[in-house]
Design a protein around this motif. Structure first.
Motif, PDB file in Angstrom:
ATOM      1  N   LEU A  42      57.459 -13.341 -67.467  1.00 40.44           N
ATOM      2  CA  LEU A  42      58.766 -12.943 -66.958  1.00 40.44           C
ATOM      3  C   LEU A  42      59.344 -14.013 -66.047  1.00 40.44           C
ATOM      4  O   LEU A  42      58.614 -14.699 -65.343  1.00 40.44           O
ATOM      5  CB  LEU A  42      58.585 -11.658 -66.147  1.00 40.44           C
ATOM      6  CG  LEU A  42      59.766 -10.741 -65.929  1.00 40.44           C
ATOM      7  CD1 LEU A  42      60.267 -10.173 -67.251  1.00 40.44           C
ATOM      8  CD2 LEU A  42      59.370  -9.604 -65.019  1.00 40.44           C
ATOM      9  N   THR A  43      60.655 -14.147 -66.064  1.00 32.31           N
ATOM     10  CA  THR A  43      61.359 -15.008 -65.125  1.00 32.31           C
ATOM     11  C   THR A  43      62.323 -14.139 -64.339  1.00 32.31           C
ATOM     12  O   THR A  43      63.021 -13.303 -64.902  1.00 32.31           O
ATOM     13  CB  THR A  43      62.144 -16.114 -65.860  1.00 32.31           C
ATOM     14  OG1 THR A  43      61.227 -16.942 -66.558  1.00 32.31           O
ATOM     15  CG2 THR A  43      62.948 -16.961 -64.886  1.00 32.31           C
ATOM     16  N   LYS A  44      62.361 -14.343 -63.021  1.00 34.80           N
ATOM     17  CA  LYS A  44      63.300 -13.629 -62.172  1.00 34.80           C
ATOM     18  C   LYS A  44      64.121 -14.659 -61.406  1.00 34.80           C
ATOM     19  O   LYS A  44      63.573 -15.548 -60.763  1.00 34.80           O
ATOM     20  CB  LYS A  44      62.577 -12.721 -61.179  1.00 34.80           C
ATOM     21  CG  LYS A  44      63.534 -11.937 -60.291  1.00 34.80           C
ATOM     22  CD  LYS A  44      62.786 -10.986 -59.376  1.00 34.80           C
ATOM     23  CE  LYS A  44      63.746 -10.192 -58.508  1.00 34.80           C
ATOM     24  NZ  LYS A  44      63.045  -9.250 -57.643  1.00 34.80           N
ATOM     25  N   GLN A  55      66.270 -10.563 -64.448  1.00 36.34           N
ATOM     26  CA  GLN A  55      64.909 -10.880 -64.844  1.00 36.34           C
ATOM     27  C   GLN A  55      64.709 -10.546 -66.299  1.00 36.34           C
ATOM     28  O   GLN A  55      65.365  -9.666 -66.834  1.00 36.34           O
ATOM     29  CB  GLN A  55      63.873 -10.180 -63.974  1.00 36.34           C
ATOM     30  CG  GLN A  55      63.801  -8.688 -64.124  1.00 36.34           C
ATOM     31  CD  GLN A  55      62.759  -8.085 -63.200  1.00 36.34           C
ATOM     32  OE1 GLN A  55      62.261  -8.714 -62.291  1.00 36.34           O
ATOM     33  NE2 GLN A  55      62.416  -6.845 -63.442  1.00 36.34           N
ATOM     34  N   GLY A  56      63.848 -11.298 -66.912  1.00 31.56           N
ATOM     35  CA  GLY A  56      63.562 -11.064 -68.324  1.00 31.56           C
ATOM     36  C   GLY A  56      62.816 -12.238 -68.909  1.00 31.56           C
ATOM     37  O   GLY A  56      62.326 -13.107 -68.205  1.00 31.56           O
ATOM     38  N   ARG A  57      62.752 -12.239 -70.235  1.00 36.14           N
ATOM     39  CA  ARG A  57      62.145 -13.334 -70.970  1.00 36.14           C
ATOM     40  C   ARG A  57      63.275 -14.166 -71.512  1.00 36.14           C
ATOM     41  O   ARG A  57      64.048 -13.692 -72.345  1.00 36.14           O
ATOM     42  CB  ARG A  57      61.288 -12.790 -72.098  1.00 36.14           C
ATOM     43  CG  ARG A  57      60.166 -11.915 -71.606  1.00 36.14           C
ATOM     44  CD  ARG A  57      59.394 -11.383 -72.749  1.00 36.14           C
ATOM     45  NE  ARG A  57      58.051 -11.936 -72.585  1.00 36.14           N
ATOM     46  CZ  ARG A  57      57.124 -11.888 -73.485  1.00 36.14           C
ATOM     47  NH1 ARG A  57      57.361 -11.360 -74.652  1.00 36.14           N
ATOM     48  NH2 ARG A  57      55.926 -12.392 -73.230  1.00 36.14           N
ATOM     49  N   PHE A  58      63.378 -15.383 -71.039  1.00 41.08           N
ATOM     50  CA  PHE A  58      64.450 -16.272 -71.437  1.00 41.08           C
ATOM     51  C   PHE A  58      63.832 -17.442 -72.179  1.00 41.08           C
ATOM     52  O   PHE A  58      62.968 -18.132 -71.643  1.00 41.08           O
ATOM     53  CB  PHE A  58      65.238 -16.759 -70.217  1.00 41.08           C
ATOM     54  CG  PHE A  58      65.717 -15.631 -69.340  1.00 41.08           C
ATOM     55  CD1 PHE A  58      66.670 -14.752 -69.785  1.00 41.08           C
ATOM     56  CD2 PHE A  58      65.201 -15.450 -68.070  1.00 41.08           C
ATOM     57  CE1 PHE A  58      67.109 -13.701 -68.982  1.00 41.08           C
ATOM     58  CE2 PHE A  58      65.615 -14.417 -67.258  1.00 41.08           C
ATOM     59  CZ  PHE A  58      66.577 -13.524 -67.718  1.00 41.08           C
ATOM     60  N   GLY A  59      64.234 -17.665 -73.414  1.00 43.29           N
ATOM     61  CA  GLY A  59      63.678 -18.736 -74.222  1.00 43.29           C
ATOM     62  C   GLY A  59      63.658 -20.057 -73.487  1.00 43.29           C
ATOM     63  O   GLY A  59      64.650 -20.468 -72.909  1.00 43.29           O
TER      64      GLY A  59
END
Length: 62
Positions: A42-44, A55-59
Motif C-alpha cells: 500500500l502507498t499512502k 491510499q491504495g495500490r498505485f502502479g
C-alpha cells in the motif's frame, strides 16, 4: 478510494510516478510537502496541514 479522490489527487500521483515528488502540494489546501509512505502492499500520500490523504495500490509505487 472513490473516483472523485482519484481525480483530485491525479496530478500528485502522476508527479510521484514520474519521480518528481519532492515538493508537491496538497490538492485540498496547498500545504507542502506531502508525506509519502510506501509499503509493499500500500502507498499512502497524506497532508499534515489538512490531514487529507489518499491510499491504495498505485502502479509503479507498490
Amino acid at each position: 478510494m472513490s473516483e472523485d479522490d482519484a481525480v483530485i489527487w491525479q496530478d500528485v500521483l502522476e508527479e510521484i510516478l514520474a519521480g518528481r515528488g519532492g515538493a508537491l502540494a496538497c490538492p485540498h489546501c496547498n500545504h507542502s510537502p506531502l508525506k509519502v509512505d510506501n509499503t509493499t502492499e500500500l502507498t499512502k500520500i497524506s497532508c499534515s496541514g489538512c490531514e487529507a490523504f489518499i491510499q491504495g495500490r498505485f502502479g509503479g509505487l507498490n
